[in-house]
Design an enzyme around this catalytic site. Structure first.
Site, short mmCIF file in Angstrom:
data_model
loop_
_atom_site.label_atom_id
_atom_site.label_comp_id
_atom_site.label_asym_id
_atom_site.label_seq_id
_atom_site.Cartn_x
_atom_site.Cartn_y
_atom_site.Cartn_z
N GLY A 1 0.77 -1.09 -0.01
CA GLY A 1 -0.28 -0.30 -0.18
C GLY A 1 0.89 1.21 0.20
NE ARG B 1 -2.49 -4.26 -1.45
CZ ARG B 1 -1.94 -3.51 -0.47
NH1 ARG B 1 -1.31 -4.10 0.42
NH2 ARG B 1 -2.40 -2.01 0.24
CG ASP C 1 3.80 -9.74 5.98
OD1 ASP C 1 4.04 -10.31 6.89
OD2 ASP C 1 2.37 -9.90 5.06
CE LYS D 1 4.22 0.32 2.73
NZ LYS D 1 3.63 -0.69 1.19
CB THR D 2 3.01 0.14 6.95
OG1 THR D 2 1.76 0.32 7.13
CG2 THR D 2 4.25 0.24 8.11
CG ASP E 1 -1.37 0.02 8.08
OD1 ASP E 1 -2.14 1.18 7.74
OD2 ASP E 1 -1.82 -0.90 7.68
#
Lengths: 547, 547
Positions: free
Chosen positions: B77, B141, B172, B198-199, B201
């Site tokens: 993402g 992905r 992941d 990276k994220t 979230d």
């Protein structure tokens, strides 16, 4: 009140004023005015406030003014900059005489009728300068229409020694402001009423009112998040984003956002109506863009949809009208039909044209049209999730084309609706300055004994210095329209003009935007940076002003 | 590419670097490292990349470096700042030797396997500096997990003379980067692999990785629009806004936004799980806040909900597990049940506990749980509109309380889901600097022959000057977890810690926020203003670092 760093920094911003308002002013009167249509009827209804001249404020000599008490009301939906109208009004009446007082009526026009008010002191005003929202006194949707309300309001006006009311609202609220001005003038109450043009929808504008406040900030906020979605869309390359934008009566917001972000599709309700397009026409148009992009390997894109679309589709309007009539007449019979048979039942009862349209609707929408009715039994069109309706129907159309070999691609959709995200955003520099100037101008109209005027600030694509402040008789903007079966004097709503510069600029580019991916990412509103980033008017305003 | 004024202005921004990276650097090695758990198992799986020391870059002597070719991949993402990681990496390898080359693999890890790539020249890089999105090369992905993929990748790596791959991704993807590093090291291919955290979230962090990039900008963008909604809410005073926020695996985003905007309610999934709360417990908690505010005449408020909530409710998790098993085993029987009888059927088949929970769910949600299953037959939890589910159930609870005389008020709700609005926002100054530094650090890890490391930039609540750049062995962050029935080495996901400073700060204030209306309005991200407005790290990071 806990404040963010930006709130604290913005509190220090001093909004700009037109040059003429920086010192003492005098009134320069123009020619007497006429209403835009139905002159005789409007004149008869507004004998005391019809035909007044346009007003412009120019530099004048300083004179001693007595202190005045003023009341202010926020009416209807929120729009960025409302607090600055109030602070401009406050600073204006204080500049006239430091003993002037400002009263705010709480939670909208109802506050006047219910005598619910507070004095707005400088401590309170200072907490709200350059902030979004209407929370300083709240807003409400009570309509000031009846003489009992006017008389009830007059009681508290007299009690507080209020010389003038300022009503900040959209077209209906300003119409009502004018009715009130006329009523108080006819009764010789000595109470003036001044309107201010507010609405994020942008549909309160004309030759003398270049734009309604809040449109600038709201559109920039929506364009920020749409731009972000477009960047995501162009990075992930796997979704079509269907984005509905607030604004039921006109498509100015969708059009402005389209001019800012360059989406693949933007539907303009006024065009759909003018071309007598059916729902299927709209769906086919979108599906064709999807199919064309898919042929190039681009299974992603963005579609902007004005909230009011359904009500602009002539065939849907007829379907909804028949449904309203039928369900009102057959409520008890309909209530007995089993849920699983309602759809068939409705299909069997409607006229052929409407029955076919109803049968073509996705199940969820069909259900919304018969189940979710308001207390008057009418279909609640605002509950229809148009963005999902369209993407569902586009998916069905594409599946059919796929079978026919006319479409090769993948179609997956995401849905968004933006409205509440922008109505109370902190005002852009433009709205901060424009609103402050509108409020300040209102104070000057009051000081000069005017009533039935709307505060007007023009030449707004020039630097604020060069803006022209004055007043426009509200009756000048009126015509007669049928409302709930009766002819009423109302301010003409400004719809998107298909021969106007903003629509023409859009129409000239949309075919390219549909095929190419030429998204623009406007980013968040900036307050402190270079002027080309921080101080630009909307594309709509720039195009309308020939910039 | 048509550009907005802000894009043009931001292109000129020179991201800040830690002092040590401004000139030549040398490596300062720390002690050998251990994985956070399961040391023996991880060591056995990563014989070539286990136990490596922590690395810090300090000022060094300038040496002549040969030109190097590097490949870069964006995985998963989008997150704001990805383009700056790439531009930092580009500038880093060019500073080492101007003949170095950077290749971007297109549309994620799949680009490596499919040999889909482009050279990133300075003209291209310059177009993307300080912009949001991953559109420079796209993301994807595809999971790099299989040896065939690694070998296929090696072909193009050899063909292009690539010395090192930089994989920008979440937990992941970084796990896979480490597996790849180990594989290439074991085969002695001479190819290094470096990860970047990276994220949006925020769930990839630990002692050495203070935050994942994008979390800062995404949370600030969500907080802007939530703040705007809160201002609207507090002005109109008639709606409860239920706002769902992206982030399935952890509640960092919801918690950070709560700390920024001070809503009436914020649900934290990790707390719901720890306290073994049922769906009814969550609903009762929210309804009680609504009722308490209503008792004071405040029929409005805001509720923040993390996207992953449902999967954190232990009872719901058990229900979903039984549904998955039951529907998989009885698919053909279920397919024959009439739609109107499906609910009863399911209720009659489930265990008593799960049957009762299922029966308590609103119809729409119950249907989503049985109809919308993925190709593996599993319930698609991500399709559940948790914000509507909760508001529907709160409405039912309040209606019941009203009958019992325990609630007097009006309850009307609006729903929002924010995700795509923030993933590709233009990076805040923090993310612009942090990402550029991460990319630049990656180039230094490569130059120093490191593999299996994650780029690390620490001390990030201090000015960028004082940031500490280095590398962390990815194996250090790993433990063994069960995935699809098999024990796998994975990077431990960072959930919200209930004894961590951010949650404790929230918990200490939430009761007051629930009753009082003390909303904060952060406003849009600013790039050019005072440092306290433009350069603050997230509340989460500040609290975690004891600021």
């Amino acid at each position: 009140m806990t404040k963010s760093a930006l709130q604290i920094a913005r509190a220090a911003y001093q909004p700009k004023l037109p040059k003429a308002l920086k010192g003492a002013v005098k009134v320069k009167e123009g020619e007497p005015t006429q209403s835009v249509a139905d002159q005789e009827a409007i004149k008869a209804l507004f004998p005391n406030t019809y035909g007044m001249p346009l007003i412009q404020f120019v530099e004048g000599e300083s004179v001693n003014m007595p202190a005045i008490n003023v009341g202010v009301i926020l009416s209807g939906g929120q729009a960025p900059g409302g607090h600055n109208v109030i602070s401009g009004l406050f600073d204006g009446i204080k500049a006239l005489n430091k003993d002037s007082k400002l009263y705010g009526f709480i939670l909208g026009p109802g506050g006047l009728v219910d005598h619910n008010y507070m004095e707005l002191t400088s401590d309170i005003i200072d907490e709200y300068r350059n902030t979004g929202g209407f929370d300083i006194i709240g807003s409400g949707r009570t309509k000031l229409e009846k003489e009992e309300q006017f008389d009830k309001g007059l009681e508290i006006i007299k009690e507080l020694g209020i010389k003038a009311l300022v009503i900040i609202g959209g077209d209906d609220s300003n119409t009502n402001a004018c009715v009130l001005a006329e009523y108080y003038a006819a009764k010789n109450c000595g109470v003036q009423v001044i309107g201010c043009p507010k609405t994020i929808d942008g549909d309160l504008k004309n030759e003398m009112i270049e734009t309604s406040f809040g449109f600038d900030t709201a559109c920039k906020t929506y364009s920020e998040v749409i731009g972000n979605i477009q960047r995501d869309c162009n990075s992930a390359r796997k979704y079509w984003h269907f984005i509905k934008l607030m604004g039921r009566s006109a498509s100015h917001i969708a059009l402005e956002c389209a001019l800012q972000v360059q989406p693949n599709v933007c539907i303009v309700s006024e065009e759909v109506e003018a071309k007598n397009m059916s729902l299927d026409d709209v769906v086919t148009y979108i599906a064709q863009v999807v199919a064309n992009r898919a042929a190039q390997g681009n299974n992603f894109g963005t579609v902007l949809i004005p909230e009011g679309l359904i009500e602009f589709i002539p065939a849907m309007k007829r379907l909804i009208a028949e449904l309203n009539d039928f369900l009102a007449a057959n409520a008890s019979e309909f209530a007995l039909i089993k849920k699983s048979h309602q759809r068939e039942y409705i299909i069997s009862k409607l006229s052929k044209e409407n029955s076919e349209i109803y049968a073509s609707l996705p199940e969820g929408v069909a259900r919304q049209l018969t189940l979710d009715r308001d207390p008057h039994g009418n279909v609640q069109v605002s509950l229809i999730e148009t963005e999902k309706l369209l993407s569902d129907m586009v998916a069905v159309k594409l599946a059919q084309w796929k079978e026919e070999g006319k479409y090769v691609g993948k179609f997956a959709a995401q849905h968004h609706f933006f409205g509440y995200e922008g109505r109370c955003a902190a005002p852009s520099n433009f709205d901060a300055d424009y609103c402050y100037s509108l409020g300040y101008t209102a104070s000057m109209l009051i000081a000069n004994g005017k009533t039935g005027y709307m505060s007007s600030v023009r030449n707004t694509t020039a630097p604020a210095e060069e803006w022209i402040a004055g007043g426009v008789p509200i009756t000048m903007m009126m015509n007669m329209e049928r409302r709930h079966g009766e002819m009423k004097p109302v301010i003409q709503k400004a719809l998107v003009k298909l021969d106007g510069a903003p629509f023409k600029a859009f129409a000239a580019q949309r075919e390219r935007w549909a095929v190419e991916t030429d998204y623009v990412y406007p980013g968040p509103i900036q307050y402190f940076g270079p002027t080309e980033v921080c101080d630009q008017a909307t594309k709509t305003l720039q195009l309308e002003q020939g910039k």
